[in-house]
Design an enzyme around this catalytic site. Structure first.
Site, PDB file in Angstrom:
ATOM      1  N   ARG A 366      72.562  15.301  78.600  1.00 34.37           N
ATOM      2  CA  ARG A 366      73.757  15.911  79.183  1.00 34.37           C
ATOM      3  C   ARG A 366      73.870  15.487  80.638  1.00 34.37           C
ATOM      4  O   ARG A 366      72.862  15.402  81.346  1.00 34.37           O
ATOM      5  CB  ARG A 366      73.705  17.437  79.078  1.00 34.37           C
ATOM      6  N   ASP A 386      64.438  22.762  68.601  1.00 30.15           N
ATOM      7  CA  ASP A 386      65.640  23.264  67.952  1.00 30.15           C
ATOM      8  C   ASP A 386      65.401  23.547  66.477  1.00 30.15           C
ATOM      9  O   ASP A 386      64.664  22.826  65.810  1.00 30.15           O
ATOM     10  CB  ASP A 386      66.749  22.211  68.071  1.00 30.15           C
ATOM     11  N   HIS A 388      67.772  25.341  62.976  1.00 28.95           N
ATOM     12  CA  HIS A 388      68.990  26.001  62.491  1.00 28.95           C
ATOM     13  C   HIS A 388      68.715  26.564  61.105  1.00 28.95           C
ATOM     14  O   HIS A 388      68.207  25.863  60.223  1.00 28.95           O
ATOM     15  CB  HIS A 388      70.151  25.008  62.479  1.00 28.95           C
ATOM     16  N   LYS A 472      74.646  35.766  71.285  1.00 24.65           N
ATOM     17  CA  LYS A 472      73.267  35.290  71.297  1.00 24.65           C
ATOM     18  C   LYS A 472      72.340  36.319  71.933  1.00 24.65           C
ATOM     19  O   LYS A 472      72.780  37.272  72.587  1.00 24.65           O
ATOM     20  CB  LYS A 472      73.159  33.959  72.034  1.00 24.65           C
ATOM     21  N   HIS A 518      71.111  29.612  65.272  1.00 24.57           N
ATOM     22  CA  HIS A 518      70.487  28.621  66.156  1.00 24.57           C
ATOM     23  C   HIS A 518      69.312  29.305  66.858  1.00 24.57           C
ATOM     24  O   HIS A 518      69.437  30.446  67.292  1.00 24.57           O
ATOM     25  CB  HIS A 518      71.453  28.153  67.245  1.00 24.57           C
TER      26      HIS A 518
END
Length: 651
Positions: A366, A386, A388, A472, A518
């Protein structure tokens, strides 16, 4: 009469128009003396503001973070008054409170400002504080506000007023200074007893490099001089623990201008540390039923258009990469979730297949402006732990609780035992920021709130902090110096399954949408390692330390025995180095201490002859002689304890 509900649940009746200060005075004079502001129906206001209807009221003092924020914002106004007295014709941008302290962006008309000016400003602030000037709020019509700052010649305030309407504009005055401000503020300047300016930097007006660069002056204040001294001592300790400094000393990572700013290079010891963290979490994930996956470092632009990330975060991504024939566009991967959606979609799914848990240590990229880069905590390329989870609606809460358990397991094993769970919800006043149906948001928010409650987590709720696709749970962790860091996160998402048209066949033989969770316990490996370094000052838990032992022969005569010892320990999965330099043993011990190696094994004539090791523990000194078998048993016991010692968490 109106009813005031206090934080303890008690309800008191008062005449309409009573202020937060008056409520405090009705409880005790001591409390009234310390009230900085009041929180009325969730909104922080001046302690003097009238309350005209039934309300829940919290009285904010220095012990509350919101009280500190009001204190520091008021201090920014005090600094502005001091600057105006010392530097006539100064113009002001914005002066918000920070997590610790405040800043004010000012235009000094071309005059330079440096640390040499700090002492004069600090002295003036304390002089003005002693005047006990009240912070007075006044609502003004837009035209009056424009007229005031036009006469004053402050184009920055006029720019801010341009976006406001009548009924939204307030002035605050204290002493000889008046500012455009929403407030709230502390009752008067005398609460401010200790002042320190911390830094000066440049900042473009409204963050736009096409605008004029202003001077940003940072400061901090306290209600007691003792607290300022303690804070400055804490800063000195933080400098010693700075992960950039320790990362260099411990040879963990480096940066190269030729490689590019914000792109860390992991050195061998840092790579060992990183891999141990990965192995630790991989093992826990396998037990929890996760399946590992790997996705590419780039993805088609269309992938992120479908997910909605390109629309929301396109400006934070690197420029698209085009194929030589310009027929395709790709982006460096800014996040892993769209790729995982496509993995889910790679074959038909049944309700019996769910939950499906996909995990990846995926490196993403990013764009961060160069001025925002900071060691490992703010980089342009980082690896997320990460995962999911694709599940049915009836599985969301159970899966969410399991993820909480995994996050807490990680934190406790690494010594992060003081944390708060931040429930991040939508801003109900600005729903246009978010995608998806209200019904889905309500279900997702309820699942998070209920899960956190069932786990007994200490929570705070923040409106407007949700991701654009779902609410979240963010874990705010306190380190050894009491600083807060946002590390692990768990998010419920009804939107990406919809955008990617994900389906499963239910028990009713109909097609249904899965829900997506997530999660990332570390957040990113780079940021987590940075926080861990500063938390433990580079003294990593024994099981994690890149070098657990250093074998130190007293002289070359004992090198063969030292080599045999080192090889045997390596076979037993005890990692470390052998220091065979032609140096005195005292120098070798000092170097091993500096590199924070947990155990030093010193071998000389007696050790070589009798098959022993002389053991020193970092920070503790000599532990005496042991046989190799005894040391291996001792080491295994110490390693197990380093994993188990943090089983009780403060949450």
């Amino acid at each position: 009469m109106i009813k005031i509900t206090l934080p303890d649940g008690s309800v008191r009746e008062f005449e309409s128009g009573i202020s937060g200060y008056d409520v405090a005075l009705s409880i005790s004079e001591g409390l009234a003396r310390n009230v900085l502001a009041a929180k009325v129906n969730g909104q922080v206001v001046d302690a003097s503001r009238p309350i005209t209807q039934d309300a829940t009221v919290q009285l904010l003092t220095w012990n509350d973070q919101e009280g500190k924020a009001v204190f520091w914002h008021s201090s920014a106004h005090l600094m502005a008054e001091a600057l105006e007295a010392l530097f006539p014709n100064v113009k002001f941008g914005i002066g918000p409170a920070l997590e610790n302290g405040y800043y004010y962006d000012v235009d000094l008309g071309g005059r330079s400002f440096s640390q040499d000016d700090f002492e004069a400003v600090e002295a003036k602030m304390l002089e003005l504080a002693r005047a006990k000037s009240e912070y007075v709020r006044k609502e003004v019509p837009k035209q009056e506000a424009i007229a005031y700052f036009t006469e004053k010649g402050d184009e920055y305030k006029l720019d801010l007023i341009d976006g406001l309407e009548d009924g939204q504009i307030t002035f605050y005055s204290q002493g000889n200074f008046t500012d455009l401000c929403r407030g709230p503020h502390i009752p008067n300047t005398s609460f401010i007893k200790a002042v320190k300016l911390m830094n000066v930097a440049g900042a473009y007006w409204r963050g736009d490099q096409n605008n004029k660069q202003l001077t940003r002056i940072y400061g901090i204040t306290f209600p007691k001089d003792k607290e300022l001294k303690e804070y400055l001592m804490l800063l000195e300790e933080a400098k010693k623990r700075d992960h950039r400094k320790l990362g260099k000393e411990l040879e963990l990572f480096t940066f190269s201008e030729k490689v590019g700013m914000g792109l860390p290079l992991w050195l061998p010891k840092g790579t060992t540390l990183r891999e141990r963290l990965e192995q630790f979490l991989r093992k826990a994930q396998v037990k929890a039923g996760y399946s590992p996956v790997v996705t590419p470092h780039i993805g088609s632009k269309e992938l992120y258009v479908t997910s909605g990330h390109y629309e929301k975060y396109g400006a934070d991504s690197f420029q698209p990469i085009k194929t030589p024939d310009a027929t395709e566009e790709f982006l460096l991967k800014p996040m892993n979730c769209p790729h995982h959606c496509e993995i889910y979609k790679s074959k038909p799914r049944s309700y019996k297949d769910l939950p499906l848990r996909l995990a990846e240590f995926g490196t993403v990229y990013r764009y961060e402006q160069s001025g925002e880069l900071h060691g490992l905590t703010r980089v342009r390329g980082f690896t997320q732990d990460d995962a999911h989870i694709f599940c049915r609606n009836d599985q969301v809460k159970e899966e969410f609780i399991k993820v909480i358990d995994l996050v807490l397991y990680v934190f406790n094993a690494l010594g992060f035992t003081d944390y708060t769970a931040q429930i991040s919800l939508r801003d109900p006043e600005n729903k246009a920021k978010y995608i998806g149906a209200d019904e889905d948001w309500e279900k997702a928010e309820a699942a998070i709130i209920e899960s956190a409650h069932e786990k007994g987590l200490r929570t705070v709720t923040e409106l407007g902090e949700a991701a654009f696709y779902g609410p979240k749970l963010d874990f705010m962790v306190k380190d050894a110096l009491g600083r807060k860091w946002q590390l692990g996160t768990i998010q419920v998402d009804y939107q990406l399954p919809e955008r990617f048209k994900l389906e499963y066949t239910g028990a009713d033989n109909q097609k249904h949408r899965p829900v997506m969770i997530h999660r990332a316990p570390f957040g990113s490996l780079e940021r987590f390692v940075a926080v861990l370094i500063e938390h433990c000052a580079g003294n990593f838990p024994l099981w994690l330390a890149p070098d657990q032992i250093a074998v130190l022969p007293i002289s070359e005569k004992y090198a063969d025995y030292a080599h045999e010892l080192h090889a045997r320990l390596m076979e037993s999965d005890i990692r470390g180095i052998m220091d065979n330099r032609d140096e005195k043993i005292g120098r070798k011990i000092r170097d091993a201490e500096v590199h924070k190696i947990p155990f030093m094994l010193i071998v000389g004539e007696k050790e070589a002859a009798e098959g022993l090791v002389s053991v020193r523990k970092h920070g503790h000194g000599d532990l005496g002689s042991m046989t190799i078998d005894e040391f291996e048993a001792f080491f295994k016991k110490e390693t197990a304890e380093s994993l188990a010692q943090n089983t009780v968490a403060k949450h």
